[in-house]
Design an enzyme around this catalytic site. Structure first.
Site, PDB file in Angstrom:
ATOM      1  N   ASN A  17       0.861  -1.148  -0.126  1.00 13.67           N
ATOM      2  CA  ASN A  17       0.251   0.110  -0.178  1.00 13.67           C
ATOM      3  C   ASN A  17       0.983   1.258   0.076  1.00 13.67           C
ATOM      4  O   ASN A  17       0.584   2.218  -0.518  1.00 13.67           O
ATOM      5  CB  ASN A  17      -0.790   0.057   1.427  1.00 13.67           C
ATOM      6  CG  ASN A  17      -2.046  -0.787   1.034  1.00 13.67           C
ATOM      7  OD1 ASN A  17      -3.246  -0.525   0.262  1.00 13.67           O
ATOM      8  ND2 ASN A  17      -2.123  -2.019   1.531  1.00 13.67           N
ATOM      9  N   ASN A 112      -6.572   4.360   8.596  1.00 12.07           N
ATOM     10  CA  ASN A 112      -6.246   2.844   8.347  1.00 12.07           C
ATOM     11  C   ASN A 112      -6.826   2.276   6.986  1.00 12.07           C
ATOM     12  O   ASN A 112      -8.105   2.572   6.736  1.00 12.07           O
ATOM     13  CB  ASN A 112      -6.767   2.169   9.494  1.00 12.07           C
ATOM     14  CG  ASN A 112      -6.151   0.741   9.588  1.00 12.07           C
ATOM     15  OD1 ASN A 112      -4.974   0.348   9.166  1.00 12.07           O
ATOM     16  ND2 ASN A 112      -7.108  -0.341   9.955  1.00 12.07           N
ATOM     17  N   HIS A 114      -7.986  -1.648   5.802  1.00 13.92           N
ATOM     18  CA  HIS A 114      -8.447  -2.828   6.282  1.00 13.92           C
ATOM     19  C   HIS A 114      -8.936  -3.634   5.509  1.00 13.92           C
ATOM     20  O   HIS A 114      -9.849  -3.332   4.697  1.00 13.92           O
ATOM     21  CB  HIS A 114      -9.506  -2.525   7.528  1.00 13.92           C
ATOM     22  CG  HIS A 114      -9.830  -3.787   8.235  1.00 13.92           C
ATOM     23  ND1 HIS A 114      -8.907  -4.437   9.329  1.00 13.92           N
ATOM     24  CD2 HIS A 114     -10.887  -4.652   8.182  1.00 13.92           C
ATOM     25  CE1 HIS A 114      -9.686  -5.567   9.578  1.00 13.92           C
ATOM     26  NE2 HIS A 114     -10.791  -5.730   8.973  1.00 13.92           N
ATOM     27  N   ASP A 150     -10.896  -0.624  14.604  1.00 15.57           N
ATOM     28  CA  ASP A 150     -11.469  -1.080  13.114  1.00 15.57           C
ATOM     29  C   ASP A 150     -12.771  -0.652  13.460  1.00 15.57           C
ATOM     30  O   ASP A 150     -13.765  -1.088  12.786  1.00 15.57           O
ATOM     31  CB  ASP A 150     -11.477  -2.456  12.721  1.00 15.57           C
ATOM     32  CG  ASP A 150     -10.069  -3.038  12.373  1.00 15.57           C
ATOM     33  OD1 ASP A 150      -9.214  -2.147  11.897  1.00 15.57           O
ATOM     34  OD2 ASP A 150      -9.811  -4.331  12.813  1.00 15.57           O
ATOM     35  N   GLU A 179      -7.200  -2.285  -2.628  1.00 15.86           N
ATOM     36  CA  GLU A 179      -6.770  -1.302  -1.603  1.00 15.86           C
ATOM     37  C   GLU A 179      -5.779  -0.031  -2.458  1.00 15.86           C
ATOM     38  O   GLU A 179      -5.734   0.829  -1.703  1.00 15.86           O
ATOM     39  CB  GLU A 179      -5.891  -1.854  -0.428  1.00 15.86           C
ATOM     40  CG  GLU A 179      -6.748  -2.888   0.365  1.00 15.86           C
ATOM     41  CD  GLU A 179      -5.997  -3.439   1.734  1.00 15.86           C
ATOM     42  OE1 GLU A 179      -6.641  -4.239   2.317  1.00 15.86           O
ATOM     43  OE2 GLU A 179      -4.704  -3.522   1.367  1.00 15.86           O
TER      44      GLU A 179
HETATM   45  C1  GRF Z   1      -3.360  -4.908   4.170  1.00 15.87           C
HETATM   46  O1  GRF Z   1      -4.245  -5.882   3.601  1.00 15.87           O
HETATM   47  C2  GRF Z   1      -4.024  -3.973   5.083  1.00 15.87           C
HETATM   48  O2  GRF Z   1      -5.388  -3.925   4.504  1.00 15.87           O
HETATM   49  C3  GRF Z   1      -3.929  -4.592   6.284  1.00 15.87           C
HETATM   50  O3  GRF Z   1      -2.644  -4.893   6.136  1.00 15.87           O
HETATM   51  C4  GRF Z   1      -2.157  -5.247   4.907  1.00 15.87           C
HETATM   52  C5  GRF Z   1      -0.799  -4.411   4.563  1.00 15.87           C
HETATM   53  O4  GRF Z   1      -0.248  -4.810   3.377  1.00 15.87           O
HETATM   54  N1  GRF Z   1      -4.082  -3.454   7.481  1.00 15.87           N
HETATM   55  P1  GRF Z   1       0.975  -4.146   2.634  1.00 15.87           P
HETATM   56  O5  GRF Z   1       2.068  -4.240   3.882  1.00 15.87           O
HETATM   57  O6  GRF Z   1       0.696  -2.846   2.296  1.00 15.87           O
HETATM   58  O7  GRF Z   1       1.221  -5.091   1.584  1.00 15.87           O
END
Ligand code: GRF
Length: 193
Positions: A17, A112, A114, A150, A179
Site C-alpha cells: 500500500n 487505516n 483494512h 477498526d 486497496e
Molecule cells: C493490507 O491488507 C491492509 O489492509 C492491512 O495490512 C495489509 C498491509 O499490506 N491492514 P501491505 O504491507 O501494504 O502490503
C-alpha cells in the site's frame, strides 16, 4: 494551486500500500509528499522501500510483544509524527495499535486500510474470517482511526469477490490490489491546509 499534502506512513510488512501511494505520487494522481515512513520492523520491505526512495524514516523498537506497545514507544512514535508535520497519517499494514498521545493529537487525520468490508470481519484475521464465513463477497475499507479497533468513520469501501478456489493468500492478494486503488483515491481528496 492546491498545496502538497504531507503524508506520514506507518507500516510493518511488505509495504504494497505504501508502494501504491508512492506510485500515485510519481504518476501525478496524488499531489503529496511522504514526510515520514515509520516502522516497528527493521527487516521489513516497507523500510527498504522507503530507503530506496530516500524518504525520511524512523524505526521504533516497540518491544518483543506484538500486541503490547510500551508508553515510551508510543511517545517515540508521537515525537516523530510531530516532527514530520503530517496533514494525514496512514496506517498501511502497521501491526501495532497506535494510541495516545498521537490518537488525540491527530484526531480525524489518521486513516487505516483494512482488508474487509467493515463492520464485517474486524481484527487481524479479516481475510481468513471472510473466507471461512462462506460469503461470496468481501472487500476493503479505508477508515478513520479511533481508540476502538477498526471502528472509526468509514471513508471509502470497495467490494472484492471471494472465488471458490480462493485461499487466504490469493484472496488477500486480490483485496490488496483493490486497496492499492482505493487508498490513493481517498488521499487524493484529502483537504490540504
Ligand atoms: C493490507 O491488507 C491492509 O489492509 C492491512 O495490512 C495489509 C498491509 O499490506 N491492514 P501491505 O504491507 O501494504 O502490503
Amino acid at each position: 494551486m492546491k498545496s502538497t499534502l504531507r503524508i506520514a506512513v506507518l507500516g510493518s510488512g511488505t509495504g504494497s500500500n505504501f508502494a501504491a501511494i508512492l506510485d500515485a505520487i510519481r504518476s501525478g494522481t496524488l499531489h503529496a509528499e511522504v514526510t515520514l515512513a515509520l516502522t516497528d520492523e527493521p527487516a521489513s520491505t516497507f523500510l527498504t522501500l522507503a530507503q530506496s526512495h530516500h524518504l525520511p524514516t524512523a524505526v521504533i523498537d516497540c518491544g518483543p510483544h506484538p500486541l503490547r506497545t510500551t508508553e515510551a514507544s508510543q511517545q517515540a512514535i508521537h515525537d516523530h509524527l510531530l516532527a514530520a508535520r503530517p496533514d494525514v497519517i496512514v496506517l498501511a499494514g502497521f501491526m501495532r495499535i497506535l494510541k495516545d498521545p498521537s490518537l488525540t493529537a491527530f484526531a480525524d487525520r489518521i486513516v487505516n486500510v483494512h482488508p474487509s468490508l467493515l463492520p464485517h470481519f474486524k481484527g487481524r484475521h479479516a481475510v481468513r474470517d471472510a473466507l471461512a464465513s462462506g460469503q461470496t463477497t468481501t472487500g476493503c475499507t479505508v477508515h478513520l482511526v479511533i481508540p476502538e479497533i477498526d471502528a472509526g468513520r468509514i471513508l471509502a469501501q470497495a467490494p472484492v469477490p471471494i472465488l471458490p478456489t480462493d485461499t487466504e493468500s490469493t484472496l488477500h492478494t486480490r483485496i490488496k490490489q483493490t486497496e492499492h486503488t482505493l487508498l490513493p483515491q481517498v488521499l487524493s481528496t484529502w483537504p490540504t491546509p
